[in-house]
Design an enzyme around this catalytic site. Sequence first.
Site, PDB file in Angstrom:
ATOM      1  N   HIS A   1       0.883  -1.175   0.000  1.00 46.93           N
ATOM      2  CA  HIS A   1       0.000   0.000   0.000  1.00 46.93           C
ATOM      3  C   HIS A   1       0.918   1.220   0.000  1.00 46.93           C
ATOM      4  CE1 HIS A   1      -2.358  -2.930   2.455  1.00 46.93           C
ATOM      5  NE2 HIS A   1      -3.440  -2.362   1.949  1.00 46.93           N
TER       6      HIS A   1
ATOM      7  N   ASP B   1       2.300   2.041   3.398  1.00 43.57           N
ATOM      8  CA  ASP B   1       3.212   1.075   4.038  1.00 43.57           C
ATOM      9  C   ASP B   1       4.654   1.548   3.865  1.00 43.57           C
ATOM     10  OD1 ASP B   1       0.984  -0.575   4.195  1.00 43.57           O
ATOM     11  OD2 ASP B   1       1.587  -1.826   2.493  1.00 43.57           O
TER      12      ASP B   1
ATOM     13  N   GLU C   1     -10.662  -7.119  -4.389  1.00 38.94           N
ATOM     14  CA  GLU C   1     -10.463  -8.143  -3.355  1.00 38.94           C
ATOM     15  C   GLU C   1     -11.730  -8.191  -2.498  1.00 38.94           C
ATOM     16  OE1 GLU C   1      -6.733  -7.920  -1.167  1.00 38.94           O
ATOM     17  OE2 GLU C   1      -7.756  -8.668   0.601  1.00 38.94           O
TER      18      GLU C   1
ATOM     19  N   GLU D   1      -8.833 -13.667  -1.286  1.00 35.54           N
ATOM     20  CA  GLU D   1      -8.134 -13.954  -0.025  1.00 35.54           C
ATOM     21  C   GLU D   1      -8.859 -15.078   0.701  1.00 35.54           C
ATOM     22  OE1 GLU D   1      -6.715 -10.795   2.591  1.00 35.54           O
ATOM     23  OE2 GLU D   1      -7.355 -11.997   4.302  1.00 35.54           O
TER      24      GLU D   1
ATOM     25  N   HIS E   1     -10.988 -14.095   3.689  1.00 33.80           N
ATOM     26  CA  HIS E   1     -12.191 -13.333   3.348  1.00 33.80           C
ATOM     27  C   HIS E   1     -13.287 -14.268   2.826  1.00 33.80           C
ATOM     28  CE1 HIS E   1      -9.657  -9.401   2.713  1.00 33.80           C
ATOM     29  NE2 HIS E   1      -9.472  -9.972   3.884  1.00 33.80           N
TER      30      HIS E   1
ATOM     31  N   ASP F   1      -4.586 -13.817  -2.153  1.00 33.37           N
ATOM     32  CA  ASP F   1      -3.957 -13.475  -0.880  1.00 33.37           C
ATOM     33  C   ASP F   1      -3.957 -14.739  -0.035  1.00 33.37           C
ATOM     34  OD1 ASP F   1      -3.325 -10.955  -1.593  1.00 33.37           O
ATOM     35  OD2 ASP F   1      -4.489  -9.940  -0.045  1.00 33.37           O
TER      36      ASP F   1
ATOM     37  N   ASP G   1     -10.922 -11.615  10.956  1.00 37.32           N
ATOM     38  CA  ASP G   1      -9.897 -11.727   9.928  1.00 37.32           C
ATOM     39  C   ASP G   1      -8.540 -11.913  10.601  1.00 37.32           C
ATOM     40  OD1 ASP G   1      -8.849 -11.605   7.403  1.00 37.32           O
ATOM     41  OD2 ASP G   1      -8.969  -9.430   7.217  1.00 37.32           O
TER      42      ASP G   1
ATOM     43  N   ASP H   1      -5.800 -13.490   9.508  1.00 39.93           N
ATOM     44  CA  ASP H   1      -4.629 -13.414   8.618  1.00 39.93           C
ATOM     45  C   ASP H   1      -3.473 -14.307   9.072  1.00 39.93           C
ATOM     46  OD1 ASP H   1      -5.852 -11.621   6.906  1.00 39.93           O
ATOM     47  OD2 ASP H   1      -4.825  -9.847   7.684  1.00 39.93           O
TER      48      ASP H   1
ATOM     49  N   ASP I   1      -0.561 -12.459   2.611  1.00 42.09           N
ATOM     50  CA  ASP I   1      -1.203 -11.411   3.414  1.00 42.09           C
ATOM     51  C   ASP I   1      -1.452 -12.050   4.788  1.00 42.09           C
ATOM     52  OD1 ASP I   1      -2.542  -9.313   4.441  1.00 42.09           O
ATOM     53  OD2 ASP I   1      -4.103  -9.221   2.905  1.00 42.09           O
TER      54      ASP I   1
HETATM   55  C1  XLS Z   1      -7.583  -6.454   4.607  1.00 41.93           C
HETATM   56  C2  XLS Z   1      -7.101  -6.702   3.267  1.00 41.93           C
HETATM   57  C3  XLS Z   1      -5.998  -5.773   2.770  1.00 41.93           C
HETATM   58  C4  XLS Z   1      -5.858  -5.852   1.289  1.00 41.93           C
HETATM   59  C5  XLS Z   1      -5.098  -4.744   0.678  1.00 41.93           C
HETATM   60  O1  XLS Z   1      -8.344  -7.218   5.179  1.00 41.93           O
HETATM   61  O2  XLS Z   1      -6.696  -8.035   3.205  1.00 41.93           O
HETATM   62  O3  XLS Z   1      -4.806  -6.026   3.437  1.00 41.93           O
HETATM   63  O4  XLS Z   1      -5.266  -7.066   0.894  1.00 41.93           O
HETATM   64  O5  XLS Z   1      -5.626  -3.508   0.995  1.00 41.93           O
HETATM   65 CA    CA Z   2      -7.424 -10.493   5.724  1.00 46.41          CA
HETATM   66 CA    CA Z   3      -5.772  -9.146   1.587  1.00 48.22          CA
END
Ligand code: XLS
Ligand code: CA
Ligand code: CA
Length: 441
Positions: A100, A103, A231, A267, A270, A295, A306, A308, A338
């Site tokens: 991003h 970042d 996404e 992802e 998600h 992702d 979430d 991750d 991710d």
């Molecule tokens: C957040 C998302 C984010 C996207 C990019 O839940 O996964 O990280 O991948 O903005």
């Molecule tokens: Ca996520």
């Molecule tokens: Ca993501």
Amino acid sequence: MEIFKNIGKIPFEGSQSKNPLAFRYYDAEKLVLGKPMKEQLNFAMAWWHNLCATGTDMFGPGTADKSFGATIGTMEHAKAKVDAGFEFMSKLGIEYFCFHDVDLIPEAADINETNSRLDEISDYILEKMKATGIKCLWGTANMFSNPRFMNGAGSSNSADVFCFAAAQIKKALDLTVKFGGEGYVFWGGREGYETLLNTDVKFEQENIARLMHLAVDYGRSIGFKGDFFIEPKPKEPMKHQYDFDAATAIGFLRQYGLDKDFKMNIEANHATLAGHTFQHDLRISAINGMLGSVDANTGDAQLGWDTDEFPYSVYDTTMAMYEILKAGGLKHGGLNFDAKNRRPSYTYEDMFEGFILGMDTFALGLIKAAALIEDGRLDEFVKDRYSSYTTGIGAKIRSGETTLVELAAKAAELKTPALPGSGRQERLESIVNQVLFNGAN
Ligand code: XLS
Ligand code: CA
Ligand code: CA
């Protein structure tokens, strides 16, 4: 200056190795279905989790030190993150990164200053890219953290905020093109609503589509040839996000004439938040010609948010790679981790071990998915399951040469149909286990 001093290049040591800092299954150059693993998998590092996130949560501050020897919030720190990132990727043999805008640098109060910081850091990143051969998978703009985006970006009720969203996308596209990025992602973090009592959904969706069209026009005008990605995510941070899942996002793209330029970035976490499996959203994307990128992470079956996490379920990665291989691979995409370490895993070793886990889990998934395809029993079963459509009235249904009257006449002639063949779910699940664990005894 070396940052991860006690960690060398991560070697492939094979399945018997007990070295935590070695790959057991990911062997970059090994051919699977005629292509090196690294090309089948296209692994990427997510700048935000790996180089920025410290484990901060709602109940306490971070546990991991990501200062990399510099003072956080300075351009010196931004450069230290670049040094750390390229050393990290080189040691793991990861050839792509995703980012991003914010970042990369500390965001300033004035967008002009933010942009000049981005110019400075992107020159530095470009030098490192040239020196290492590491590439950019995709870029994006963070349009959800800054308080101005409290009501969304394209969907904001404020036209001024819409301008800031446009400005950030413009700059993030400039950076993506500067890095030769393959894709550009829209994750609609706050493109949704908390209550319908204050929300004009149609108006907001039209504005999001407008912003996406503007992004496509600008991107193409500066020579961006890659794919734009949506996404999907159903919730968090908003109660209800517009890009709920792949099916919803694909419908949106078609409704607003964006489907030629956009694909999905799916992802895992998600998809499961939307009540699907990871495999489901990959399949829905693939059958619509919309499978763009992935992702790569996992959620937690007991937690409804979430998380991750680094992927560890070989069953899930096998079914994911099965979909990806059958769709012919990811043209402008890859597997972007991710994913972040758990808060108590706060050391440099943990950063590497998270990626080793994820890369080995996907390497195994690739090997096993290829084995499932080569085994052929699943494909054969599915083909046979629909065989009543290959001849007679079935063939006429498929080719569109029949009418409701003719079909009703056929039913009358049959009087009562034979039951469809058994679905054989248990047999098929057993085949998957056999392919996964052959050699186990
Ligand atoms: C957040 C998302 C984010 C996207 C990019 O839940 O996964 O990280 O991948 O903005
Ligand atoms: Ca996520
Ligand atoms: Ca993501």
